[in-house]
Write a protein that holds these residues in place. Structure first.
Motif, short mmCIF file in Angstrom:
data_model
loop_
_atom_site.label_atom_id
_atom_site.label_comp_id
_atom_site.label_asym_id
_atom_site.label_seq_id
_atom_site.Cartn_x
_atom_site.Cartn_y
_atom_site.Cartn_z
N GLY A 1 -8.03 8.49 13.39
CA GLY A 1 -7.44 9.14 12.26
C GLY A 1 -8.32 10.05 11.44
O GLY A 1 -8.00 10.85 10.83
N ASN B 1 -3.90 8.62 18.25
CA ASN B 1 -4.06 7.90 17.03
C ASN B 1 -3.45 6.63 17.17
O ASN B 1 -2.43 6.47 17.02
N ARG C 1 3.19 12.00 15.55
CA ARG C 1 1.93 11.66 15.56
C ARG C 1 1.11 11.92 16.59
O ARG C 1 1.66 11.77 17.87
N THR D 1 0.74 -1.27 0.16
CA THR D 1 0.01 -0.07 0.02
C THR D 1 0.82 1.32 0.01
O THR D 1 0.91 1.97 -0.85
N HIS E 1 0.88 -5.16 11.92
CA HIS E 1 1.17 -6.15 10.93
C HIS E 1 1.56 -7.48 11.49
O HIS E 1 2.32 -7.61 11.93
N SER F 1 -4.37 0.95 3.48
CA SER F 1 -5.31 -0.20 3.42
C SER F 1 -6.67 0.28 3.55
O SER F 1 -6.82 1.44 4.37
N SER G 1 -12.72 5.98 14.51
CA SER G 1 -11.40 5.88 14.15
C SER G 1 -10.56 7.01 14.17
O SER G 1 -11.07 8.03 13.50
#
Ligand code: TXA
Ligand code: MG
Length: 341
Positions: A226, A59, A55, A32, A64, A177, A224
């Motif tokens: 983000g 968040n 960041r 991605t 993975h 993603s 979410s």
């Protein structure tokens, strides 16, 4: 800190895994976008990601994994639907939000009781995960900037901040993603991405969260985190013009200015009255996804002050392209239809 940039190879992936096991942050390729990875089970390592990226602490990060057994270890009673989705779309660009197990540190989930899990398909990412641990990894851009789809983008954003970047070539998908909250018999689409809503609909019912296409009020609760933040923004001011090509061109003619660029569909370059970048054919959302972030970064390299963008179709991966553009533009869309230009 000296930042090494090494091509993906057996030796460099082994070295990346060694650094990750030692609690360092490494830039890794995925299909991605590039990720800024750290051992998801090591809270101190995870904290370093937030520092390197700048960041916001609230968040959460995606974890993975390289095999399905990790899904069972990292989650707590995931709905059966999550296994059907995994079978259909993993390895690949789909992140499932599921109840977290005790194994996942709160640093990863920013205190939420859910965790985002994804199994990437990029061979280097898979190899590095296999040789280390599940990896927490946000996109490898500095917070707020366009995501990184080439190792050179990661180097531009992270030079001096992390010890190693693995160059696995240009990311084939180009947008992040698809993030879905998985329930018993439906999913909620929180961020469109490389797996389209139409593909998910082949497996289950899909609800599209309003945050996908609409701005979130500062005090609004979101599923979410983000969704709340300004994202994918080059220095240039991005404005989406929603209309036909003739309407687009006539708007540009009537709004001249210094540093004005256009981002148009491939094949339209010579028809537009200002310098332009193209981001794929109008009928090819996958190509648009592949080129989008690189173009947004190029606009800054060219010194663009304002970038007017053609509005893409919102079907298939086009929904992800439109969602990223909307956020780059701070939701500024000028409708041209009906003579408003
Ligand atoms: O393709 C991708 O997903 C890339 C590559 C590196 O895998 N990663 C990525 O990570 O885009 P990031 O951190 O840039 O975006 C993750 C998004 C954020 O919007 C975050 O709020 C959301 O996923 N997210 C992560 N964990 C969550 C959770 N437990 N609940 C809700 N949203 C979550
Ligand atoms: Mg990101």
């Amino acid at each position: 800190m000296n930042t090494q940039l090494l091509p993906a190879s057996e030796a460099s992936c082994a070295y990346a895994a060694e650094l990750l096991r030692a609690g360092e942050v490494v830039g890794i390729p995925t299909e991605t976008v590039y990720g800024l990875a750290a051992d998801a089970l090591n809270p101190q390592a995870v904290r370093k990601i937030f520092v390197a990226k700048g960041r916001p602490q609230d968040n959460p990060l995606i974890v993975h994994i390289a095999d399905l057994s990790a899904l069972a270890r990292l989650t707590d009673c995931p709905p059966a639907l999550s296994y059907r989705l995994a079978e259909a779309f993993w390895p690949g660009p789909m992140t499932m939000i599921l109840p977290k197990s005790k194994l996942v540190p709160t640093e990863v989930t920013a205190g939420l009781d859910t965790v985002g899990i994804r199994m990437p398909s990029h061979p280097a990412a898979r190899e590095i995960i296999r040789q280390s641990n599940p990896l927490a990894a946000p996109s490898a851009n500095r917070s707020g900037l366009p995501s990184t789809t080439e190792a050179a983008h990661v180097f531009a954003d992270m030079d001096g901040r992390i010890p190693l970047i693995i160059d696995g070539g240009r990311c084939t998908v180009g947008v992040e993603s698809t993030v879905i909250a998985v329930h018993e018999d439906f999913v909620r689409l929180l961020r469109p991405g490389g797996i389209s809503a139409e593909q998910l609909q082949q497996i289950t019912r899909v609800e599209i969260d309003p945050g996908v296409l609409h701005p979130i009020a500062p005090d609004q609760k979101v599923e979410s985190p983000g969704m709340k933040y300004k994202h994918y923004s080059p220095k240039a001011n991005v404005i989406i013009l929603d209309g036909s090509l003739p309407e687009f061109c006539s708007y540009l003619r009537s709004h001249p200015g210094e540093g004005v660029y256009a981002m148009v569909f491939s094949g339209e370059e010579t028809l537009v009255p200002v310098p332009c970048l193209s981001f794929g054919r109008q009928d090819d959302p996958s190509e648009q996804a592949y080129r989008l972030f690189d173009d947004l970064r190029k606009a800054d390299e060219l010194g663009a002050k304002t970038v007017y963008v053609r509005a893409p179709e919102q079907s298939g991966v086009g929904l992800a392209v439109y969602n990223r553009l909307l956020r780059s533009a701070g939701f500024t869309v000028i409708p041209l239809k009906g003579g408003r230009s």
